[in-house]
Design a protein around this motif. Structure first.
Motif, mmCIF file in Angstrom:
data_model
loop_
_atom_site.group_PDB
_atom_site.id
_atom_site.type_symbol
_atom_site.label_atom_id
_atom_site.label_comp_id
_atom_site.label_asym_id
_atom_site.label_seq_id
_atom_site.Cartn_x
_atom_site.Cartn_y
_atom_site.Cartn_z
ATOM 1 N N PHE A 68 -13.443 -8.875 -9.994
ATOM 2 C CA PHE A 68 -12.153 -8.673 -9.331
ATOM 3 C C PHE A 68 -12.249 -9.099 -7.865
ATOM 4 O O PHE A 68 -11.410 -9.856 -7.365
ATOM 5 C CB PHE A 68 -11.745 -7.198 -9.425
ATOM 6 C CG PHE A 68 -10.551 -6.853 -8.577
ATOM 7 C CD1 PHE A 68 -9.270 -7.122 -9.023
ATOM 8 C CD2 PHE A 68 -10.709 -6.281 -7.322
ATOM 9 C CE1 PHE A 68 -8.175 -6.821 -8.230
ATOM 10 C CE2 PHE A 68 -9.619 -5.985 -6.531
ATOM 11 C CZ PHE A 68 -8.342 -6.245 -6.995
ATOM 12 N N VAL A 72 -10.372 -12.023 -5.634
ATOM 13 C CA VAL A 72 -9.709 -11.814 -4.332
ATOM 14 C C VAL A 72 -10.254 -12.822 -3.320
ATOM 15 O O VAL A 72 -9.492 -13.480 -2.605
ATOM 16 C CB VAL A 72 -9.939 -10.366 -3.822
ATOM 17 C CG1 VAL A 72 -9.419 -10.187 -2.415
ATOM 18 C CG2 VAL A 72 -9.270 -9.371 -4.756
ATOM 19 N N ILE A 242 -4.388 -4.519 -14.368
ATOM 20 C CA ILE A 242 -4.958 -4.517 -13.003
ATOM 21 C C ILE A 242 -4.841 -5.905 -12.388
ATOM 22 O O ILE A 242 -4.544 -6.053 -11.206
ATOM 23 C CB ILE A 242 -6.438 -4.061 -13.058
ATOM 24 C CG1 ILE A 242 -6.481 -2.571 -13.384
ATOM 25 C CG2 ILE A 242 -7.162 -4.340 -11.758
ATOM 26 C CD1 ILE A 242 -7.820 -2.065 -13.798
ATOM 27 N N ILE A 245 -1.384 -6.644 -10.811
ATOM 28 C CA ILE A 245 -0.889 -5.872 -9.655
ATOM 29 C C ILE A 245 -0.879 -6.680 -8.342
ATOM 30 O O ILE A 245 0.141 -6.685 -7.647
ATOM 31 C CB ILE A 245 -1.675 -4.540 -9.515
ATOM 32 C CG1 ILE A 245 -1.364 -3.654 -10.730
ATOM 33 C CG2 ILE A 245 -1.303 -3.805 -8.234
ATOM 34 C CD1 ILE A 245 -2.175 -2.388 -10.820
ATOM 35 N N PRO A 246 -1.957 -7.390 -7.985
ATOM 36 C CA PRO A 246 -1.895 -8.147 -6.721
ATOM 37 C C PRO A 246 -0.751 -9.162 -6.674
ATOM 38 O O PRO A 246 -0.134 -9.353 -5.630
ATOM 39 C CB PRO A 246 -3.254 -8.848 -6.662
ATOM 40 C CG PRO A 246 -4.150 -7.982 -7.441
ATOM 41 C CD PRO A 246 -3.314 -7.455 -8.564
ATOM 42 N N ILE A 249 2.382 -7.270 -5.989
ATOM 43 C CA ILE A 249 2.413 -6.885 -4.562
ATOM 44 C C ILE A 249 2.833 -8.084 -3.713
ATOM 45 O O ILE A 249 3.676 -7.979 -2.830
ATOM 46 C CB ILE A 249 1.023 -6.374 -4.106
ATOM 47 C CG1 ILE A 249 0.669 -5.066 -4.816
ATOM 48 C CG2 ILE A 249 0.999 -6.160 -2.599
ATOM 49 C CD1 ILE A 249 -0.753 -4.585 -4.573
ATOM 50 N N LEU A 252 6.471 -8.685 -4.066
ATOM 51 C CA LEU A 252 7.254 -7.683 -3.334
ATOM 52 C C LEU A 252 7.263 -7.984 -1.837
ATOM 53 O O LEU A 252 8.265 -7.808 -1.158
ATOM 54 C CB LEU A 252 6.676 -6.281 -3.567
ATOM 55 C CG LEU A 252 6.900 -5.660 -4.935
ATOM 56 C CD1 LEU A 252 6.174 -4.333 -5.034
ATOM 57 C CD2 LEU A 252 8.373 -5.464 -5.234
#
Lengths: 267, 240
Positions: A68, A72, A242, A245-246, A249, A252
């Protein structure tokens, strides 16, 4: 009546598009709702509530967390470097006058239109000869120079008022000063839109990681989930949630800029 | 504005949870355990003298339990108790006998076949959880220091460690200043909510970094990151 029918069809289409995501989220919290052998849902709605998938994924398998953070790192570094490279390139293509500009831009567009699989092999050979295979550079370097963001920024810059440029040229002869102090502030929404696109593209990458990286410790989460090796189906579903989600975000944060940016780029 | 606020909260919560899960992961915790090299107590052949019926002294052999001298800490030997939760140290008082080269006879205290610690990469104590590894450089270096042995390159290695420590500390301080300045510069307006989570995450990272690497001696640090009993035991060990 027509209006209601139209809305119903649209709602149905929206539901169809949302269904895979809804099922993933629902079944990631479910118990025994997935046929592990055939990777098939045994029921539309899970029979019970369970966090086993999340527990196993996040507590028992440390490598998932490592992958993960790899994701990133790759997505953030590629996106930032790609924008740093693309802005001057787009400025040159939109504002500078030099011989062969159109031809060069045409080649760039051609490169953009090519499917990823076409460039994988030349990239692999190049990286192998530079001894960069199985390093994070194997993922980051080729992606930094991807032409998509440069194309979007060029299109946007072409639409900027020429009179501003001429006025700026009277003030200074420094191209970098003009670019940083006059162009970049105007590009804010466009850069944010590009940021979202590029981030999403490299957050979801699978093939590059699969081809350029052999070490499991370097692979991103997308690569791990795509193969699902060593993970149960409930863990893969939990991992998918999971993994989403990024991106949610990011949307958003930047959905305003995304809409304005796309509008201004006439896409 | 509401969406941005929601995004800020989700961002802070999600990445804090992921970071905490990563930092407190079992596998990562295992990396912070003292690495130890073990050896089994085996029966070794020692020379012996027996007096015959004729009064003559004959040289013979006897097979007795023995361990490496490295395993002895005074009259204490640390045995390994391997459980499902991991390997833990058990303190055993032993009675020693004759020494032969680098091994020593054990008359009592540990049984043949028991695994005992012959080296560790940091100070160890009874009840401590350890990670059993092969005899490697870090284990050898610490053991040599403990035993007061002169080891080739040991001083140079220590100097390097010190240099690295100073480099790391300076790096952490500089990075912390940069993070604080960046927070002050960029976490304004709508992003001001990010300031606290970012600084908290940074503090956790720095603490973990200090915990995991070099700055504090191993024996000052509790065995587990979240283990209240361990904390209590370790606090009791402190000189104050």
């Amino acid at each position: 009546m027509k209006k209601i029918l139209g809305k119903s069809i649209l709602l149905l289409c929206a539901l169809l598009f949302l269904l895979p995501i809804l099922l993933t989220v629902l079944h990631s919290f479910g118990t025994q709702s997935v046929d592990a052998e055939n990777f098939r849902l045994t029921s539309l709605v899970p029979s019970g509530f369970s966090l086993v998938g999340y527990y196993d994924l996040l507590i028992e398998h440390f490598y998932v967390l490592r992958n993960f953070w790899n994701s990133v790192f790759y997505a953030c570094s590629i996106t930032c470097l790609n924008i740093v490279v693309s802005v001057p390139a787009a400025y040159a293509f939109s504002q500078a006058r030099f011989k062969g500009k159109e031809l060069l831009f045409f080649f760039y567009i051609m490169l953009m239109m090519m499917p990823l699989q076409v460039t994988l092999l030349p990239n692999y050979i190049g990286l192998r000869d530079m001894k960069l295979l199985d390093t994070p550079f194997a993922i980051v370097l080729p992606s930094v120079f991807a032409p998509f963001s440069m194309f979007l920024l060029t299109q946007y810059m072409k639409g900027l008022e020429q009179s501003y440029m001429e006025a700026a040229l009277l003030e200074t002869k420094s191209v970098f000063r003009i670019m940083l102090q006059m162009i970049v502030p105007q590009l804010r929404t466009c850069i944010l839109a590009v940021f979202v696109f590029v981030f999403a593209e490299y957050w979801n990458m699978v093939e590059q990681a699969d081809i350029y990286l052999k070490k499991e410790t370097l692979k991103p989460l997308s690569g791990l989930l795509a193969i699902g090796e060593g993970l149960t189906t409930s863990e893969v579903l939990a991992g998918s949630v999971i993994f989403m989600i990024p991106i949610v975000i990011l949307y958003l944060y930047f959905h305003d800029s995304l809409e304005v940016g796309l509008e201004s780029m006439k896409l | 504005m509401k969406t941005k606020k929601a995004a800020n909260i989700i961002f802070a919560v999600f990445f804090t949870v992921m970071l905490l899960l990563t930092l407190f992961a079992k596998d990562l915790y295992h990396l912070t355990l003292p690495k130890v090299a073990v050896e089994k107590v085996t029966r070794q052949v020692f020379p012996a003298e027996v007096t015959g019926p004729d009064g003559m002294v004959y040289e013979t052999r006897r097979t007795v339990p023995a361990i490496s001298k490295k395993a002895l800490h005074g009259d204490i030997v640390y045995a390994v108790n391997e459980t499902e939760d991991g390997a833990f140290l058990v303190e055993n008082f032993v009675t020693t006998g004759e020494a032969l080269e680098d091994i020593i006879e054990i008359k009592g205290g540990v049984l043949t076949g028991t695994k005992v610690i012959i080296g560790s990469d940091r100070q160890i104590g009874p009840g401590q959880q350890v990670l059993i590894t092969e005899w490697d450089e870090s284990v050898a270096l610490h053991t040599a220091r403990e035993l007061g042995e002169d080891m080739e390159g040991y001083a140079a290695e220590m100097r390097n460690c010190l240099r690295n420590d100073i480099f790391y500390i300076v790096g952490v301080v500089v990075a912390s200043v940069v993070v604080v300045l960046l927070c002050r510069k960029f976490c304004k307006g709508r992003l001001r909510l990010l300031k606290v989570p970012v600084l908290i995450l940074w503090c956790i990272l720095v603490c973990f970094f200090l915990r995991a690497t070099i700055v504090l001696p191993g024996e000052w640090i509790p065995d587990k990151l979240i283990d209240w009993d361990g904390w209590k035991v370790n606090m009791e060990r402190y000189p104050f």
